[in-house]
Design a protein around this motif. Structure first.
Motif, PDB file in Angstrom:
ATOM      1  N   GLY A 400      40.619   5.810  34.272  1.00 26.56           N
ATOM      2  CA  GLY A 400      41.927   6.280  34.721  1.00 26.56           C
ATOM      3  C   GLY A 400      42.496   7.405  33.884  1.00 26.56           C
ATOM      4  N   GLU A 401      42.209   7.415  32.590  1.00 30.49           N
ATOM      5  CA  GLU A 401      42.853   8.437  31.742  1.00 30.49           C
ATOM      6  C   GLU A 401      42.020   9.693  31.553  1.00 30.49           C
ATOM      7  OE1 GLU A 401      42.321   9.299  28.047  1.00 30.49           O
ATOM      8  OE2 GLU A 401      40.333   8.479  28.420  1.00 30.49           O
ATOM      9  N   LEU A 402      40.712   9.621  31.754  1.00 30.97           N
ATOM     10  CA  LEU A 402      39.879  10.755  31.351  1.00 30.97           C
ATOM     11  C   LEU A 402      40.069  11.997  32.233  1.00 30.97           C
ATOM     12  CD1 LEU A 402      37.004  11.377  33.171  1.00 30.97           C
ATOM     13  CD2 LEU A 402      36.526   9.077  32.389  1.00 30.97           C
ATOM     14  N   GLY A 403      40.314  11.771  33.525  1.00 25.09           N
ATOM     15  CA  GLY A 403      40.344  12.908  34.448  1.00 25.09           C
ATOM     16  C   GLY A 403      41.469  13.871  34.165  1.00 25.09           C
ATOM     17  N   ASP A 404      42.647  13.304  33.955  1.00 28.80           N
ATOM     18  CA  ASP A 404      43.792  14.152  33.722  1.00 28.80           C
ATOM     19  C   ASP A 404      43.568  14.991  32.459  1.00 28.80           C
ATOM     20  OD1 ASP A 404      46.277  14.924  34.690  1.00 28.80           O
ATOM     21  OD2 ASP A 404      47.269  13.825  33.068  1.00 28.80           O
ATOM     22  N   TYR A 405      43.072  14.328  31.417  1.00 34.67           N
ATOM     23  CA  TYR A 405      42.839  15.041  30.163  1.00 34.67           C
ATOM     24  C   TYR A 405      41.813  16.172  30.336  1.00 34.67           C
ATOM     25  CZ  TYR A 405      41.425  16.305  25.527  1.00 34.67           C
ATOM     26  OH  TYR A 405      41.148  17.053  24.412  1.00 34.67           O
ATOM     27  N   TRP A 406      40.655  15.841  30.897  1.00 38.06           N
ATOM     28  CA  TRP A 406      39.586  16.854  30.950  1.00 38.06           C
ATOM     29  C   TRP A 406      39.845  17.929  31.994  1.00 38.06           C
ATOM     30  CZ3 TRP A 406      36.771  17.561  26.894  1.00 38.06           C
ATOM     31  CH2 TRP A 406      36.458  16.495  26.055  1.00 38.06           C
ATOM     32  N   CYS A 407      40.558  17.590  33.068  1.00 40.51           N
ATOM     33  CA  CYS A 407      40.947  18.644  34.029  1.00 40.51           C
ATOM     34  C   CYS A 407      41.859  19.655  33.355  1.00 40.51           C
ATOM     35  CB  CYS A 407      41.705  18.056  35.220  1.00 40.51           C
ATOM     36  SG  CYS A 407      40.667  17.436  36.506  1.00 40.51           S
ATOM     37  N   THR A 408      42.800  19.152  32.560  1.00 41.41           N
ATOM     38  CA  THR A 408      43.706  20.066  31.869  1.00 41.41           C
ATOM     39  C   THR A 408      42.936  20.931  30.878  1.00 41.41           C
ATOM     40  OG1 THR A 408      45.484  18.475  32.151  1.00 41.41           O
ATOM     41  CG2 THR A 408      45.817  20.170  30.471  1.00 41.41           C
ATOM     42  N   GLU A 409      41.998  20.335  30.160  1.00 37.62           N
ATOM     43  CA  GLU A 409      41.182  21.116  29.223  1.00 37.62           C
ATOM     44  C   GLU A 409      40.394  22.201  29.959  1.00 37.62           C
ATOM     45  OE1 GLU A 409      42.872  19.886  26.401  1.00 37.62           O
ATOM     46  OE2 GLU A 409      40.993  20.600  25.529  1.00 37.62           O
ATOM     47  N   LEU A 410      39.795  21.818  31.088  1.00 35.32           N
ATOM     48  CA  LEU A 410      39.021  22.786  31.873  1.00 35.32           C
ATOM     49  C   LEU A 410      39.919  23.927  32.352  1.00 35.32           C
ATOM     50  CD1 LEU A 410      36.487  23.738  33.406  1.00 35.32           C
ATOM     51  CD2 LEU A 410      37.116  22.170  35.260  1.00 35.32           C
ATOM     52  N   THR A 411      41.097  23.569  32.851  1.00 34.17           N
ATOM     53  CA  THR A 411      42.027  24.593  33.335  1.00 34.17           C
ATOM     54  C   THR A 411      42.373  25.564  32.209  1.00 34.17           C
ATOM     55  OG1 THR A 411      42.919  22.894  34.775  1.00 34.17           O
ATOM     56  CG2 THR A 411      44.196  24.903  34.592  1.00 34.17           C
ATOM     57  N   GLN A 412      42.538  25.021  30.985  1.00 32.85           N
ATOM     58  CA  GLN A 412      42.890  25.892  29.864  1.00 32.85           C
ATOM     59  C   GLN A 412      41.728  26.785  29.457  1.00 32.85           C
ATOM     60  OE1 GLN A 412      44.739  23.312  26.989  1.00 32.85           O
ATOM     61  NE2 GLN A 412      46.578  23.146  28.259  1.00 32.85           N
ATOM     62  N   VAL A 413      40.526  26.263  29.540  1.00 32.00           N
ATOM     63  CA  VAL A 413      39.349  27.106  29.254  1.00 32.00           C
ATOM     64  C   VAL A 413      39.309  28.260  30.259  1.00 32.00           C
ATOM     65  CG1 VAL A 413      36.819  27.188  29.334  1.00 32.00           C
ATOM     66  CG2 VAL A 413      37.965  25.305  28.133  1.00 32.00           C
ATOM     67  N   LEU A 414      39.561  27.952  31.539  1.00 33.61           N
ATOM     68  CA  LEU A 414      39.512  28.996  32.569  1.00 33.61           C
ATOM     69  C   LEU A 414      40.618  30.021  32.375  1.00 33.61           C
ATOM     70  CD1 LEU A 414      38.730  26.859  35.758  1.00 33.61           C
ATOM     71  CD2 LEU A 414      37.142  28.211  34.389  1.00 33.61           C
ATOM     72  N   ALA A 415      41.774  29.568  31.896  1.00 30.07           N
ATOM     73  CA  ALA A 415      42.923  30.475  31.783  1.00 30.07           C
ATOM     74  C   ALA A 415      42.916  31.268  30.481  1.00 30.07           C
ATOM     75  CB  ALA A 415      44.217  29.673  31.882  1.00 30.07           C
ATOM     76  N   SER A 416      42.119  30.831  29.511  1.00 30.74           N
ATOM     77  CA  SER A 416      42.172  31.452  28.190  1.00 30.74           C
ATOM     78  C   SER A 416      41.626  32.878  28.228  1.00 30.74           C
ATOM     79  CB  SER A 416      41.353  30.607  27.216  1.00 30.74           C
ATOM     80  OG  SER A 416      40.991  31.385  26.112  1.00 30.74           O
ATOM     81  N   SER A 417      42.250  33.754  27.431  1.00 34.66           N
ATOM     82  CA  SER A 417      41.754  35.128  27.394  1.00 34.66           C
ATOM     83  C   SER A 417      40.685  35.282  26.307  1.00 34.66           C
ATOM     84  CB  SER A 417      42.919  36.096  27.145  1.00 34.66           C
ATOM     85  OG  SER A 417      43.628  35.665  25.999  1.00 34.66           O
ATOM     86  N   GLY A 418      40.637  34.326  25.372  1.00 42.17           N
ATOM     87  CA  GLY A 418      39.649  34.428  24.294  1.00 42.17           C
ATOM     88  C   GLY A 418      38.257  34.031  24.763  1.00 42.17           C
ATOM     89  N   GLU A 419      37.276  34.367  23.931  1.00 44.81           N
ATOM     90  CA  GLU A 419      35.912  33.987  24.279  1.00 44.81           C
ATOM     91  C   GLU A 419      35.618  32.580  23.753  1.00 44.81           C
ATOM     92  OE1 GLU A 419      31.442  35.722  23.796  1.00 44.81           O
ATOM     93  OE2 GLU A 419      33.127  37.119  23.668  1.00 44.81           O
ATOM     94  N   ASN A 420      35.040  31.742  24.568  1.00 46.35           N
ATOM     95  CA  ASN A 420      34.699  30.367  24.199  1.00 46.35           C
ATOM     96  C   ASN A 420      35.794  29.644  23.414  1.00 46.35           C
ATOM     97  OD1 ASN A 420      32.330  31.253  25.297  1.00 46.35           O
ATOM     98  ND2 ASN A 420      31.261  31.442  23.329  1.00 46.35           N
ATOM     99  N   PRO A 421      36.988  29.505  24.013  1.00 48.64           N
ATOM    100  CA  PRO A 421      38.103  28.870  23.293  1.00 48.64           C
ATOM    101  C   PRO A 421      37.766  27.425  22.920  1.00 48.64           C
ATOM    102  CG  PRO A 421      38.538  28.961  25.654  1.00 48.64           C
ATOM    103  CD  PRO A 421      37.314  29.793  25.423  1.00 48.64           C
ATOM    104  N   ALA A 422      38.412  26.959  21.864  1.00 46.90           N
ATOM    105  CA  ALA A 422      38.226  25.561  21.461  1.00 46.90           C
ATOM    106  C   ALA A 422      38.805  24.657  22.546  1.00 46.90           C
ATOM    107  CB  ALA A 422      38.933  25.311  20.141  1.00 46.90           C
ATOM    108  N   PHE A 423      38.121  23.542  22.821  1.00 54.02           N
ATOM    109  CA  PHE A 423      38.648  22.604  23.815  1.00 54.02           C
ATOM    110  C   PHE A 423      38.135  21.215  23.474  1.00 54.02           C
ATOM    111  CE2 PHE A 423      35.294  21.044  26.718  1.00 54.02           C
ATOM    112  CZ  PHE A 423      34.206  21.690  26.153  1.00 54.02           C
ATOM    113  N   GLY A 424      38.754  20.217  24.096  1.00 49.11           N
ATOM    114  CA  GLY A 424      38.199  18.863  24.048  1.00 49.11           C
ATOM    115  C   GLY A 424      38.674  18.023  22.882  1.00 49.11           C
ATOM    116  N   ARG A 425      38.136  16.803  22.841  1.00 47.99           N
ATOM    117  CA  ARG A 425      38.510  15.804  21.842  1.00 47.99           C
ATOM    118  C   ARG A 425      37.235  15.026  21.524  1.00 47.99           C
ATOM    119  NH1 ARG A 425      41.475  11.585  26.141  1.00 47.99           N
ATOM    120  NH2 ARG A 425      39.516  10.944  27.108  1.00 47.99           N
ATOM    121  N   VAL A 426      37.329  14.171  20.530  1.00 45.04           N
ATOM    122  CA  VAL A 426      36.169  13.327  20.199  1.00 45.04           C
ATOM    123  C   VAL A 426      36.528  11.873  20.509  1.00 45.04           C
ATOM    124  CG1 VAL A 426      35.206  14.912  18.497  1.00 45.04           C
ATOM    125  CG2 VAL A 426      36.925  13.232  17.789  1.00 45.04           C
TER     126      VAL A 426
END
Ligand SMILES: *Cc1c(COP(=O)(O)O)cnc(C)c1O
Length: 511
Positions: A400-426
């Motif tokens: 239940g919790e993983l989708g919201d988190y990783w969708c947001t991370e993916l969206t931020q990777v797509l929106a970022s202007s930098g190259e290979n921006p940091a994303f995710g959690r452990v």
């Protein structure tokens, strides 16, 4: 094909349903027609009462009009002074600029991004002269719908003296779990109204009846600018009879939805990216080749609706009609000009998008079947090299919790202007652990619904990703640089599949 006689032309141009009127509705219309020498009820009380009861709102919150277009006109007459601005997407419903001009308002089309209404552009465009924002959700002609967070951002950014009209003409066809129901969810603000119609799913286009739900003072204001008797006797009676026949209509709507899914999947599989439709039509983003695509389809005996320079809108018909359309696409869309102008991925990228979409749908069906069963006992096998084992409640809380988190991370990777921006959690991320700990005794339906919403949000996102998006990557703190498809595999689609496997194991099922 040789010349096409008009009788042979299949009309998929105006988003009507392909079915005959329901017999019970026709009977009612025939019966009440004997009373057409009398004026109808000017206040449409019986119909409004029926709608109010069905939607679980007060009667004073429901207005009916001569089609929803009639209500759009009333909105502009009541709220728009000469020179005031009326905002809507471009392309969006063609009636919006017409009704804005009826009130001498300034129609302000705001360009969509790819195929969807852009919530950021819309909110940035709102100024002190803006009186009305029309959001077609799903949008006509592109079929795309804003998801909850995006629509909420528009509502939140709109000042209270500006009306936000959520036009849900196609609401009955929506199956996206993250597409909000404006009537149920969005009407706590007095400047938001929901608009619906009997013209589409209910099949009453020729009778002209639509309705609006909003704050009582908005409903009253709109009634003051309505001509008397605009909702005629037959329309009122047919709408009431249709609400009584909702079960039969629901079956028809379900057929349209499954046909829409088939048409979309077939087109993507043939190498033509199409956006996620939440309506009873699909959008072919043919761009500069629109006139050509439209003409070729007509030469094949298919009348569709062209939006110059933007795309072709095709109504979902009966299964055999859709077959005819898909066969025609086979012959027509391979034209080089069409492919070059297409505004979403074509070829292998469209096909691989289709595979992601199909995997998401399959994972959702697997989770649905588990959610409907008693929670299994036992513990999962630990991950390789680790000791931690979970019970089914913990697995569900994580699902239940993983989708919201990783969708947001993916969206931020797509929106970022930098190259290979940091994303995710452990795995030791405290919020992750807390969500699993706090959620593991909840009803699994809560987690299943959260997963469905995230899957829906993700599907809408991937179907509009272009080649640049697919080529992006982010940097994970322990796993290194990961391209978008790897992120989908590891954290989203493949991740849900893995946990569906775990539930299979716990429930003693072979996957
Ligand atoms: C078809 C449609 C309507 C319906 O108009 P009626 O006047 O109710 O027939 C309203 N809004 C949108 C976006 C539509 O596509």
């Amino acid at each position: 094909m040789d010349d096409v006689g008009a009788a042979n032309v299949l009309t998929l141009a105006s988003n009507e349903v392909p079915f005959d009127p329901l017999p019970s509705v026709l009977d009612t219309v025939g019966r009440v027609a004997r009373g057409i020498n009398r004026y109808p009820d000017a206040a449409s009380v019986l119909l409004r009462e029926k709608l109010a009861a069905r939607l679980e709102v007060g009667l004073e919150r429901v207005a009916v009009g001569c089609g929803s277009v009639g209500l759009l006109q009333q909105i502009c007459l009541a709220y728009v002074n000469p020179g005031d601005r009326v905002l809507f997407g471009d392309p969006s419903f063609e009636a919006y600029p017409l009704v804005a001009r009826l009130a001498d308002g300034t129609a302000s089309p705001i360009p969509n991004t790819r195929c969807s209404i852009d919530p950021v552009r819309i909110t940035e465009a709102i100024d002190e002269r803006t009186r009305v924002v029309f959001i077609a959700n799903a949008n006509n002609p592109t079929g795309t719908a804003l998801r909850r967070a995006a629509l909420a951002s528009v509502i939140d950014a709109t000042p209270s003296d500006c009306l936000v009209v959520i036009d849900e003409a196609y609401r009955e066809f929506a199956d996206g779990a993250d597409v909000p129901d404006a009537v149920c969810e969005l009407l706590d603000r007095p400047n938001v109204v929901a608009l619906r119609t009997f013209s589409k799913a209910y099949g009453l286009a020729a009778l002209r009846v639509g309705y609006l739900v909003g704050a009582p003072d908005v409903v009253e204001t709109l009634q003051r600018v309505q001509l008397p008797f605009t909702v005629n006797l037959l329309a009122q009676a047919a709408a009431i009879a249709s609400l009584d026949a909702e079960h039969e209509l629901a079956e028809r709507v379900a057929l349209v939805r499954s046909e829409r899914e088939r048409v979309e999947s077939t087109l993507r599989d043939a190498g033509f990216g199409v956006p996620d439709s939440q309506a009873n039509f699909v959008w072919l983003p043919t761009g500069m080749a629109t006139a050509m695509a439209h003409e070729r389809l007509l030469a094949e005996g298919l009348l569709t609706r062209a939006f110059a320079g933007q795309g072709v809108r095709v109504t979902v018909g009966s299964p055999s009609e859709n077959d005819r359309f898909l066969e025609a696409c086979d012959r027509v869309l391979d034209d080089v000009g069409v492919i070059e102008a297409w505004q979403l991925p074509v070829g292998d990228l469209a096909r691989s998008t289709n595979r992601w979409v199909e995997r998401l749908r399959a994972a959702e069906r697997r989770l649905a079947s588990h959610a409907g069963e008693p929670r299994p006992s036992g513990l999962t096998a630990p991950d390789p090299g680790e000791a931690e084992r979970w019970d089914a409640g913990q697995v569900w809380a994580h699902i239940g919790e993983l989708g919201d988190y990783w969708c947001t991370e993916l969206t931020q990777v797509l929106a970022s202007s930098g190259e290979n921006p940091a994303f995710g959690r452990v795995k030791t991320n405290p919020r992750r652990l807390a969500a699993i700990e706090n959620g593991h005794h909840d009803n699994v339906i809560v987690h299943f619904e959260a997963a469905r919403r995230a899957m829906d949000r993700l599907r809408a996102l991937v179907t509009e990703m272009d080649g640049d998006d697919w080529a992006r990557a982010g940097t994970h703190s322990t796993l290194g640089v990961m391209a978008v498809p790897q992120q989908l595999q590891k954290f989203l689609v493949g991740h849900w599949e893995e946990h569906a496997d775990q539930l299979d194991d716990l429930g003693g099922r072979s996957p």
